[in-house]
Enzyme design. Structure first.
Site, mmCIF file in Angstrom:
data_model
loop_
_atom_site.group_PDB
_atom_site.id
_atom_site.type_symbol
_atom_site.label_atom_id
_atom_site.label_comp_id
_atom_site.label_asym_id
_atom_site.label_seq_id
_atom_site.Cartn_x
_atom_site.Cartn_y
_atom_site.Cartn_z
ATOM 1 N N TYR A 1 0.903 -1.225 0.028
ATOM 2 C CA TYR A 1 0.032 -0.017 -0.125
ATOM 3 C C TYR A 1 0.770 1.265 0.081
ATOM 4 C CZ TYR A 1 -3.786 3.272 0.905
ATOM 5 O OH TYR A 1 -4.653 4.275 0.732
ATOM 6 N N THR B 1 -10.171 18.384 -24.272
ATOM 7 C CA THR B 1 -11.671 18.207 -23.714
ATOM 8 C C THR B 1 -11.433 18.147 -22.243
ATOM 9 O OG1 THR B 1 -11.168 15.794 -24.270
ATOM 10 C CG2 THR B 1 -12.499 17.022 -25.783
ATOM 11 N N LYS C 1 -0.179 7.215 -23.528
ATOM 12 C CA LYS C 1 0.254 7.352 -25.003
ATOM 13 C C LYS C 1 1.612 7.110 -24.795
ATOM 14 C CE LYS C 1 -3.750 10.092 -24.539
ATOM 15 N NZ LYS C 1 -4.699 9.829 -23.598
ATOM 16 N N ARG D 1 -13.991 14.615 -33.939
ATOM 17 C CA ARG D 1 -13.145 15.686 -33.188
ATOM 18 C C ARG D 1 -13.609 17.264 -33.770
ATOM 19 N NH1 ARG D 1 -10.385 13.936 -28.485
ATOM 20 N NH2 ARG D 1 -12.861 14.001 -28.121
ATOM 21 N N PHE E 1 -19.194 13.992 -26.092
ATOM 22 C CA PHE E 1 -18.988 13.131 -27.091
ATOM 23 C C PHE E 1 -18.678 11.604 -26.664
ATOM 24 C CE2 PHE E 1 -14.486 12.791 -25.610
ATOM 25 C CZ PHE E 1 -14.334 13.888 -24.977
HETATM 26 N N1 F0G Z 1 -4.158 15.615 -22.570
HETATM 27 C C1 F0G Z 1 -4.052 15.164 -23.633
HETATM 28 C C2 F0G Z 1 -3.283 15.869 -24.929
HETATM 29 C C3 F0G Z 1 -4.714 14.108 -24.268
HETATM 30 O O1 F0G Z 1 -4.656 13.685 -25.413
HETATM 31 C C4 F0G Z 1 -5.200 13.384 -23.107
HETATM 32 C C5 F0G Z 1 -6.082 12.115 -23.529
HETATM 33 C C6 F0G Z 1 -5.365 13.713 -21.911
HETATM 34 C C7 F0G Z 1 -4.763 14.847 -21.439
HETATM 35 C C8 F0G Z 1 -6.262 13.045 -20.942
HETATM 36 O O2 F0G Z 1 -5.565 11.967 -20.532
HETATM 37 O O3 F0G Z 1 -7.327 9.987 -21.207
HETATM 38 O O4 F0G Z 1 -5.177 9.518 -19.583
HETATM 39 O O5 F0G Z 1 -7.193 10.909 -18.881
HETATM 40 N N2 F0G Z 1 -6.589 11.795 -24.737
HETATM 41 C C9 F0G Z 1 -7.028 10.653 -25.145
HETATM 42 C C10 F0G Z 1 -7.416 10.777 -26.637
HETATM 43 C C11 F0G Z 1 -8.458 10.428 -24.567
HETATM 44 O O6 F0G Z 1 -7.972 9.889 -27.249
HETATM 45 O O7 F0G Z 1 -6.585 11.553 -27.453
HETATM 46 P P1 F0G Z 1 -6.474 10.496 -19.991
#
Ligand code: F0G
Length: 461
Positions: A75, A128, A261, A385, A452
């Site tokens: 933990y 978003t 990513k 998008r 979305f």
């Molecule tokens: N910032 C960027 C540039 C992103 O592309 C994403 C997520 C996030 C923050 C948020 O991160 O999903 O781990 O909570 N992008 C995904 C996409 C959802 O499909 O582009 P997360």
């Protein structure tokens, strides 16, 4: 010697495979209707080639999988946390690390700690979840990206750059104390994966320092940005992606990260910073929303996979393979006359739905239609998008009408081969030939936040 350019191939080979299900069009017509013409509401098992997102959809390496077996699931004080901390410190250069379950967890904590109600938050185009967390913390988002980023056909090497004039005007108009911070996303997801130059980042940092404004990097795909700097910006040709990446981070005070990513994992994120007081606040806040500060909502094994993912992500040959695979796919579509956002971005090819479906007005959701149609004809899943993703104005409740009305074909890392991308490109071309048959959609159901993901539509007569 053969009389053509020396070929180049992926710097890995395949050890485990996952079968794909091929369905027929009648089946898919049924499924997309059931899903309310929203590709987020399809079952993955009904998808043939999944280009919905590159988020958490990566193939991990054997080295990462081996690390999963070394998860220390204590933990408190897991050794995987310390390994991750060491990698974030050495590769990103930040002093302090707070892990989170994914990127939006990091955005939530940072926004709550740094934004006072009615403060402005500047940024190079919105993302978003990032913007929503800023708004939920009482902030007012201001887009300070260069105008060209809103035009799909303008070709610039660094189309994600901050417009310095817009940023300075904001500071002058509102006063620095009214600005919570500036977020730099590099590359800019919603602009089509467009990079930010080192020179621009440096200038943003200098101006911000002068006014006492913090610079927050959204480091989610910063390795891709570093590769594009290496390829495009003077003075960086002979530097490694690892060096460029670290220099870029050095112009920021803190970073939020969706590890799903760049870091080649299926789950994970973090917020990292250099300021002890901010760290203390973040570390305190994480225990409320995510978990103890040495796991932040993740299992020990997930943190180990992230730490190992950092090692792999900064390797030049890995990031080159990733970005060039996307470029191959994009060039193919562009050469076939398909309207795509130019230049091709680092993580995805974006179709310009305005030009693809010229006869469908934005209020009838052309990008939503295009993503649904592509699934129907081919089983390829993409993501809207455009106006649906842009949501509503927080004050007036009206639709936001973004200039960019796009469909994103996102390439997961190390998952699909060139042949899969050829099949996907063919499907887009087929659809383009019968583009005049497409009809708009009516919005039938809309959730309050990030609509979305769960909105439902029906076909117009
Ligand atoms: N910032 C960027 C540039 C992103 O592309 C994403 C997520 C996030 C923050 C948020 O991160 O999903 O781990 O909570 N992008 C995904 C996409 C959802 O499909 O582009 P997360």
């Amino acid at each position: 010697m053969p009389n053509y350019q020396k070929p180049w191939a992926e710097p890995y080979k395949i050890k485990v495979v996952e079968p794909l299900k091929v369905t027929d069009q009648a089946y898919r017509t049924e499924k997309i209707k059931e899903a309310g013409y929203n590709t987020f509401l399809l079952r993955s098992e009904d998808v043939y080639i999944d280009l919905l997102t590159d988020s958490g959809t990566n193939a991990m390496s054997d080295y990462q999988w081996a690390g999963m077996m070394l998860g220390d699931e204590a933990y408190a004080g897991s050794k995987n946390y310390y390994h991750l901390e060491e990698k974030v410190q050495s590769c990103y250069g930040y002093k302090y690390l707070v892990p989170t379950h994914q990127g939006r967890g990091a955005e939530h904590l940072l926004s709550q700690c740094m934004i006072k109600p009615n403060q402005f938050v500047a940024g190079n185009m919105y993302f978003t979840t990032t913007r929503l967390h800023q708004e939920l913390a009482g902030g007012i988002f201001v887009d300070v990206i260069i105008d060209e980023a809103h035009d799909p056909s303008v070709i610039l090497p660094f189309k994600g750059n901050i417009d310095i004039q817009k940023y300075e005007d904001l500071i002058k108009r509102e006063g620095p104390e009214k600005i919570a911070y500036i977020t730099v996303g590099a590359p800019v997801n919603m602009a089509g994966g467009q990079p930010v130059s080192m020179a621009n980042m440096k200038e943003v940092s200098e101006i911000s320092k002068k006014h006492g404004i913090k610079v927050i990097l959204d480091a989610t795909r910063n390795m891709e940005n570093a590769y594009m700097i290496q390829q495009r910006e003077d003075g960086y040709k002979n530097k490694t992606v690892a060096e460029i990446h670290k220099e870029f981070c050095s112009y920021s005070d803190a970073a939020t990260m969706s590890a799903k990513k760049d870091l080649l994992v299926n789950i994970g994120g973090f917020v990292a910073c250099n300021d002890w007081d901010l760290f203390e606040e973040l570390r305190n806040m994480v225990v409320i929303y995510e978990g103890l500060h040495t796991y932040g909502g993740l299992a020990g094994r997930d943190m180990e996979a992230m730490a190992r993912g950092i090692e792999e992500a900064v390797m030049d040959e890995n990031i080159k393979c990733r970005v060039e695979q996307v470029a191959y796919f994009g060039d193919k579509l562009h050469k076939a006359g398909i309207p795509v956002v130019l230049p091709i971005g680092g993580h995805a090819v974006f179709l310009d739905a305005r030009r693809f479906y010229e006869h469908i007005p934005q209020i009838d959701f052309p990008a939503q239609v295009l993503a649904a149609d592509l699934y129907e004809v081919s089983g390829v899943r993409a993501m809207e998008r455009g106006i649906v993703s842009a949501g509503r104005n927080a004050k007036t409740g009206d639709h936001n009408f973004p200039k960019l009305e796009l469909v994103r074909l996102t390439v997961p890392r190390r998952v699909y081969t060139q042949a899969h991308l050829d099949v996907a490109a063919y499907a887009v071309e087929e659809l383009y030939e019968k583009r005049h048959e497409a009809k708009g959609l009516n919005l039938k159901y809309e959730p309050k936040y990030l609509r979305f993901f769960q909105a439902k539509f029906e076909k117009k007569d």
